[in-house]
Scaffold this motif. Structure first.
Motif, PDB file in Angstrom:
ATOM      1  N   ASP A   1     -15.786 -47.121  49.192  1.00  7.30           N
ATOM      2  CA  ASP A   1     -15.760 -45.779  48.596  1.00  7.30           C
ATOM      3  C   ASP A   1     -16.830 -44.872  49.210  1.00  7.30           C
ATOM      4  O   ASP A   1     -16.579 -43.697  49.506  1.00  7.30           O
ATOM      5  CB  ASP A   1     -15.952 -45.858  47.078  1.00  7.30           C
ATOM      6  N   GLN A   2     -18.028 -45.431  49.402  1.00 12.61           N
ATOM      7  CA  GLN A   2     -19.107 -44.629  49.978  1.00 12.61           C
ATOM      8  C   GLN A   2     -18.829 -44.265  51.436  1.00 12.61           C
ATOM      9  O   GLN A   2     -19.189 -43.175  51.886  1.00 12.61           O
ATOM     10  CB  GLN A   2     -20.444 -45.351  49.852  1.00 12.61           C
TER      11      GLN A   2
ATOM     12  N   GLU B   1     -16.451 -41.379  51.431  1.00 19.78           N
ATOM     13  CA  GLU B   1     -17.191 -40.164  51.066  1.00 19.78           C
ATOM     14  C   GLU B   1     -18.017 -39.676  52.251  1.00 19.78           C
ATOM     15  O   GLU B   1     -18.075 -38.474  52.541  1.00 19.78           O
ATOM     16  CB  GLU B   1     -18.085 -40.450  49.862  1.00 19.78           C
ATOM     17  N   LEU B   2     -18.653 -40.622  52.948  1.00 20.39           N
ATOM     18  CA  LEU B   2     -19.460 -40.281  54.115  1.00 20.39           C
ATOM     19  C   LEU B   2     -18.601 -39.638  55.201  1.00 20.39           C
ATOM     20  O   LEU B   2     -18.994 -38.623  55.797  1.00 20.39           O
ATOM     21  CB  LEU B   2     -20.153 -41.538  54.656  1.00 20.39           C
TER      22      LEU B   2
ATOM     23  N   ILE C   1     -25.501 -50.652  51.165  1.00 19.03           N
ATOM     24  CA  ILE C   1     -25.454 -49.596  50.133  1.00 19.03           C
ATOM     25  C   ILE C   1     -26.647 -48.659  50.284  1.00 19.03           C
ATOM     26  O   ILE C   1     -26.493 -47.430  50.211  1.00 19.03           O
ATOM     27  CB  ILE C   1     -25.403 -50.236  48.722  1.00 19.03           C
TER      28      ILE C   1
ATOM     29  N   LEU D   1     -26.073 -46.379  53.289  1.00 11.89           N
ATOM     30  CA  LEU D   1     -25.114 -45.316  52.981  1.00 11.89           C
ATOM     31  C   LEU D   1     -25.730 -44.248  52.080  1.00 11.89           C
ATOM     32  O   LEU D   1     -25.514 -43.051  52.282  1.00 11.89           O
ATOM     33  CB  LEU D   1     -23.864 -45.912  52.332  1.00 11.89           C
ATOM     34  N   GLN D   2     -26.516 -44.689  51.113  1.00 10.93           N
ATOM     35  CA  GLN D   2     -27.146 -43.730  50.202  1.00 10.93           C
ATOM     36  C   GLN D   2     -28.157 -42.858  50.952  1.00 10.93           C
ATOM     37  O   GLN D   2     -28.226 -41.648  50.744  1.00 10.93           O
ATOM     38  CB  GLN D   2     -27.838 -44.464  49.039  1.00 10.93           C
TER      39      GLN D   2
ATOM     40  N   MET E   1     -26.254 -40.328  53.033  1.00  5.33           N
ATOM     41  CA  MET E   1     -25.699 -39.282  52.172  1.00  5.33           C
ATOM     42  C   MET E   1     -26.803 -38.308  51.744  1.00  5.33           C
ATOM     43  O   MET E   1     -26.586 -37.089  51.703  1.00  5.33           O
ATOM     44  CB  MET E   1     -25.019 -39.887  50.939  1.00  5.33           C
TER      45      MET E   1
END
Length: 187
Positions: A102-103, A106-107, A161, A164-165, A168
């Protein structure tokens, strides 16, 4: 008619001298052997029905089918093997994988010309972490220290994770700076 009388007289004179008994068993076989010995003739004997050849062909075909079937049987995937070792690993893997997927979507949706290099680099790093994770899975299947490997697998997911965070957050900062710069420009 004259000939018929001659024949009748001949039969009358030969009456009682005819051989009416049946030949002994194997008479035909003995006759054919004598005939072939005298004339040098090779006798053709009828083939006996042999079940050996068709049976061997059928067995060979069955063997080929068995070998073919064994080659095409599905071997359990790495995920299925991991689920056999530890069902918790499978559940955790599903959770983290869906969250990361999902991330990533979104990215990719946030990718702009200004952030393209940042997104591409993040995807490259994620790919390296995925390769590392596959090695950890293989080590676990090969019977390594399961607690240590499971901990490393979870850390790998957490690293992805976090990566990715962080990316973002940087993209959000770039957007904010771009909007801020655009607001300060006067016409």
């Amino acid at each position: 008619m004259k000939e018929d009388r001659i024949i009748e007289e001949m039969f009358k004179t030969l009456k009682g001298s005819f051989d009416t008994e049946e030949p002994e068993a194997g008479h035909e076989q003995r006759f054919l052997e004598k005939l072939s010995n005298v004339n040098g003739v090779v006798r053709l004997t009828p083939k006996k029905h042999s079940w050996w050849r068709p049976l061997s062909i059928a067995a060979s075909i069955m063997l080929l089918f068995a070998v073919g079937a064994s080659l095409y049987t599905n071997q359990p995937t790495i995920d299925e093997q991991l689920a056999e070792i530890s069902p918790e690993v499978s559940q955790t893997q599903f959770y983290f994988a869906s969250l990361i997927e999902d991330q990533i979507k979104e990215l990719e949706n946030e990718s702009t010309p200004e952030t393209k290099k940042l997104v591409d680099d993040a995807l490259l790093q994620l790919n390296k972490l995925e390769i590392n994770y596959k090695k950890l899975e293989q080590d676990l299947l090969n019977g390594g220290n399961s607690k240590l490997i499971l901990s490393a697998m979870i850390t790998n997911y957490q690293t992805r994770i976090d990566l990715l965070q962080e990316v973002m957050d940087k993209i959000e900062n770039i957007k904010t700076l771009k909007n801020y710069d655009d607001e300060n420009i006067t016409i």
